[in-house]
Design a protein around this motif. Structure first.
Motif, short mmCIF file in Angstrom:
data_model
loop_
_atom_site.label_atom_id
_atom_site.label_comp_id
_atom_site.label_asym_id
_atom_site.label_seq_id
_atom_site.Cartn_x
_atom_site.Cartn_y
_atom_site.Cartn_z
N VAL A 63 1.19 -1.56 0.10
CA VAL A 63 0.02 -0.15 0.32
C VAL A 63 0.37 1.32 0.40
CG1 VAL A 63 -2.09 1.59 0.91
CG2 VAL A 63 -2.07 -0.92 0.96
N ARG A 64 0.91 1.87 -1.05
CA ARG A 64 1.66 2.74 -0.49
C ARG A 64 0.61 3.95 -0.32
NH1 ARG A 64 1.20 4.75 -6.79
NH2 ARG A 64 -0.98 4.59 -6.18
N ILE A 65 1.44 4.81 0.65
CA ILE A 65 0.90 6.14 2.39
C ILE A 65 2.01 6.95 1.82
CG2 ILE A 65 1.72 4.71 4.05
CD1 ILE A 65 -0.80 6.09 5.31
N ALA A 66 0.88 8.24 2.05
CA ALA A 66 1.66 9.76 1.70
C ALA A 66 2.04 10.55 2.98
CB ALA A 66 1.57 10.21 -0.10
N ALA A 67 2.88 10.10 3.85
CA ALA A 67 3.16 11.13 4.82
C ALA A 67 3.03 12.60 5.19
CB ALA A 67 3.05 10.23 5.52
N ALA A 68 2.25 13.41 5.58
CA ALA A 68 3.14 14.51 5.83
C ALA A 68 4.59 14.84 7.67
CB ALA A 68 1.77 15.58 6.64
N SER A 69 5.09 16.37 6.85
CA SER A 69 6.30 15.34 7.80
C SER A 69 6.51 14.45 8.52
CB SER A 69 7.45 16.79 7.21
OG SER A 69 7.49 16.95 5.33
N ASN A 70 6.05 15.29 9.08
CA ASN A 70 6.10 14.91 11.09
C ASN A 70 5.31 14.01 11.02
OD1 ASN A 70 7.13 17.32 12.01
ND2 ASN A 70 5.50 18.89 12.13
N ILE A 71 4.37 13.33 10.83
CA ILE A 71 3.51 12.54 10.34
C ILE A 71 4.33 10.96 10.31
CG2 ILE A 71 1.38 10.79 10.03
CD1 ILE A 71 -0.35 13.51 9.75
N GLY A 72 4.33 11.73 9.22
CA GLY A 72 5.74 10.13 8.66
C GLY A 72 7.18 10.09 9.76
N ALA A 73 7.43 11.30 10.41
CA ALA A 73 9.07 10.54 10.84
C ALA A 73 8.61 10.57 12.41
CB ALA A 73 9.17 12.27 10.59
N TYR A 74 7.68 10.95 13.02
CA TYR A 74 7.53 10.63 14.12
C TYR A 74 6.19 9.50 14.79
CZ TYR A 74 9.76 14.68 14.59
OH TYR A 74 11.36 15.72 13.77
N LEU A 75 4.64 9.34 14.32
CA LEU A 75 3.93 8.98 14.20
C LEU A 75 3.29 8.27 13.72
CD1 LEU A 75 1.51 12.56 14.65
CD2 LEU A 75 3.17 10.99 16.35
N LEU A 76 3.84 7.64 11.86
CA LEU A 76 3.36 6.44 11.63
C LEU A 76 4.42 5.00 11.56
CD1 LEU A 76 2.55 6.86 8.01
CD2 LEU A 76 0.97 6.33 9.73
N PRO A 77 5.73 5.61 12.18
CA PRO A 77 6.47 4.38 12.12
C PRO A 77 6.08 3.28 12.48
CG PRO A 77 8.30 6.43 11.55
CD PRO A 77 6.68 6.24 11.87
N ASP B 170 -1.98 5.64 -2.35
CA ASP B 170 -3.45 4.83 -1.80
C ASP B 170 -4.12 5.57 -0.68
OD1 ASP B 170 -3.12 2.89 -3.83
OD2 ASP B 170 -1.65 2.46 -2.86
N LEU B 171 -3.36 6.36 0.26
CA LEU B 171 -4.36 6.63 1.23
C LEU B 171 -2.92 8.00 1.64
CD1 LEU B 171 -4.92 6.72 4.14
CD2 LEU B 171 -3.70 4.81 4.65
N ALA B 172 -3.47 8.81 2.40
CA ALA B 172 -2.60 10.31 3.04
C ALA B 172 -2.72 10.19 4.59
CB ALA B 172 -3.19 11.35 1.49
N ALA B 173 -1.81 10.79 5.36
CA ALA B 173 -1.82 11.31 6.57
C ALA B 173 -1.81 12.60 6.74
CB ALA B 173 -1.13 10.05 6.87
N PRO C 267 -9.06 8.30 -1.72
CA PRO C 267 -10.47 8.11 -3.32
C PRO C 267 -11.31 7.49 -2.36
CG PRO C 267 -8.10 7.69 -3.64
CD PRO C 267 -7.88 7.22 -2.39
N GLU C 268 -11.97 8.11 -2.94
CA GLU C 268 -13.59 7.41 -2.35
C GLU C 268 -14.11 6.26 -3.06
OE1 GLU C 268 -16.12 10.31 -3.94
OE2 GLU C 268 -16.44 11.54 -2.65
N HIS C 269 -13.32 5.73 -4.32
CA HIS C 269 -13.67 4.27 -4.70
C HIS C 269 -12.56 3.30 -4.21
CE1 HIS C 269 -9.48 5.59 -6.45
NE2 HIS C 269 -9.45 3.94 -6.88
N VAL C 270 -12.17 3.69 -3.40
CA VAL C 270 -11.32 2.45 -2.29
C VAL C 270 -11.72 2.25 -1.39
CG1 VAL C 270 -9.30 2.28 -0.51
CG2 VAL C 270 -8.89 3.73 -2.40
N GLY C 271 -12.21 0.86 -0.64
CA GLY C 271 -13.59 0.39 -0.21
C GLY C 271 -12.75 -0.27 0.52
N ALA C 272 -13.45 -0.28 1.72
CA ALA C 272 -13.15 -0.53 3.43
C ALA C 272 -12.59 -1.87 3.58
CB ALA C 272 -14.48 -0.79 4.49
N ASP C 273 -12.87 -3.06 1.90
CA ASP C 273 -12.43 -4.65 2.27
C ASP C 273 -11.30 -4.40 1.71
OD1 ASP C 273 -13.61 -3.70 -0.26
OD2 ASP C 273 -14.29 -5.92 0.06
N SER C 274 -11.02 -3.43 1.00
CA SER C 274 -9.52 -3.12 -0.02
C SER C 274 -8.07 -3.06 0.84
CB SER C 274 -9.42 -1.83 -1.52
OG SER C 274 -9.50 -0.44 0.13
N ALA C 275 -7.30 -2.96 -0.04
CA ALA C 275 -5.80 -2.91 1.44
C ALA C 275 -5.21 -1.15 1.84
CB ALA C 275 -4.48 -2.92 0.07
#
Length: 297
Positions: free
Chosen positions: A88-102, A136-139, A267-275
């Motif tokens: 899954v490709r996740i794009a994250a804002a700098s602070n979130i990606g560095a400190y909150l997501l890992p 596929d997902l953004a934080a 994206p709106e087309h991303v289903g809840a049961d998708s990755a």
């Protein structure tokens, strides 16, 4: 429905500047490329290219189509990768990606065996990357409400005041706003939403802060504060290690809590049961389930 082969030929011609060069790049005959272009223009009812020597150029309609065409091909490639079990490709804002997501992504991998590919950058670039089909997902630290996407409030992350070791704030339980006005306020990356959160809490008084910008990111801000260049206000999650070790004085802001609403956007087309939907649910709840429900805001 648009044929992706025709779309690919259109983009190849636009990039190469000619039919023959595009045909060589695609490994097909020039006649095939011309046929693809004719069919695409017929499907859309518009002329997309001006086919003149020495080079083919985009019409205004073709220029409007080009970014959408690239997004279509990127989405198609991504669909193939997801069906094949790609990350899954996740794009994250700098602070979130560095400190909150890992830590959360590490737990997701342990509990599900699924991988996530993270891209980290400024919040505006994250939004553009999601819109272009490159994530596929953004934080994010804020969302601008553009259509075609589903945004959820992931967490409300407190903002805290930081100062160098030995600073008088160390004797306080919380820092009053007036104390922020006394020393230079170090500013990091633009477009994170910290200023908006402070204005929501303190109103026009925020204009009285002695801002010293240009530090680029939270790590540089923390180093500047440790060096005694000033104080700052950052996400609490960005200074957990420094608070525990005493490398910085970290205190909450006095009065009502000041926090950022961090967002997860798909994206709106991303289903809840998708990755991507499963990863979003895991980040929201910390749990993996078979049948997911997504709450929109």
């Amino acid at each position: 429905m648009l044929n992706l082969v025709h779309v690919r030929s259109f983009l190849a011609v636009a990039q190469a500047g000619g039919v023959r060069a595009a045909a060589r790049a695609l490994g097909v005959s020039p006649a095939s490329v011309v046929d693809h272009l004719d069919r695409l223009e017929g499907e859309l009812g518009a002329r997309l290219l001006v086919r003149r020597r020495p080079a083919v150029t985009l019409t205004p309609e073709g220029a409007r189509l080009a970014p959408l065409a690239r997004a279509l091909l990127a989405t198609a490639e991504r669909a193939r990768a997801l069906v094949a079990g790609g990350p899954v490709r996740i794009a994250a804002a700098s602070n979130i990606g560095a400190y909150l997501l890992p830590d959360a992504l590490a737990r997701f991998r342990v509990e599900t065996g699924a991988e996530a590919e993270v891209w980290i950058g400024p919040n505006p670039a994250v939004a553009d990357r999601l819109s272009a089909g490159e994530a596929d997902l953004a934080a994010m630290e804020w969302w601008d409400g553009r259509t075609g996407f589903r945004a959820q409030t992931w967490r409300r992350e407190p903002l805290v005041a930081i100062a160098p070791p030995g600073h008088p704030w160390g004797a306080l339980e919380a820092v009053p706003f007036e104390a922020l006005l006394v020393e230079p306020m170090l500013g990091g990356e633009k477009g994170t939403g910290t200023g908006a959160a402070l204005r929501a809490a303190y109103g026009d008084a925020v204009s009285r802060l002695r801002l010293l910008g240009g530090f680029g990111g939270t790590e540089a801000v923390k180093r500047g504060v440790r060096a005694g260049l000033g104080v700052s206000v950052v996400l609490a999650g960005a200074v957990q290690d420094e608070a525990a070790s005493g490398a910085l004085v970290v205190r909450p802001l006095m009065g009502r809590p000041v926090a950022k609403a961090l967002m997860l956007v798909t994206p709106e087309h991303v289903g809840a049961d998708s990755a991507p939907g499963r990863l979003a649910h895991f980040l929201m709840t910390g749990e993996t389930v078979e049948n997911l429900g997504v709450v929109t805001v």
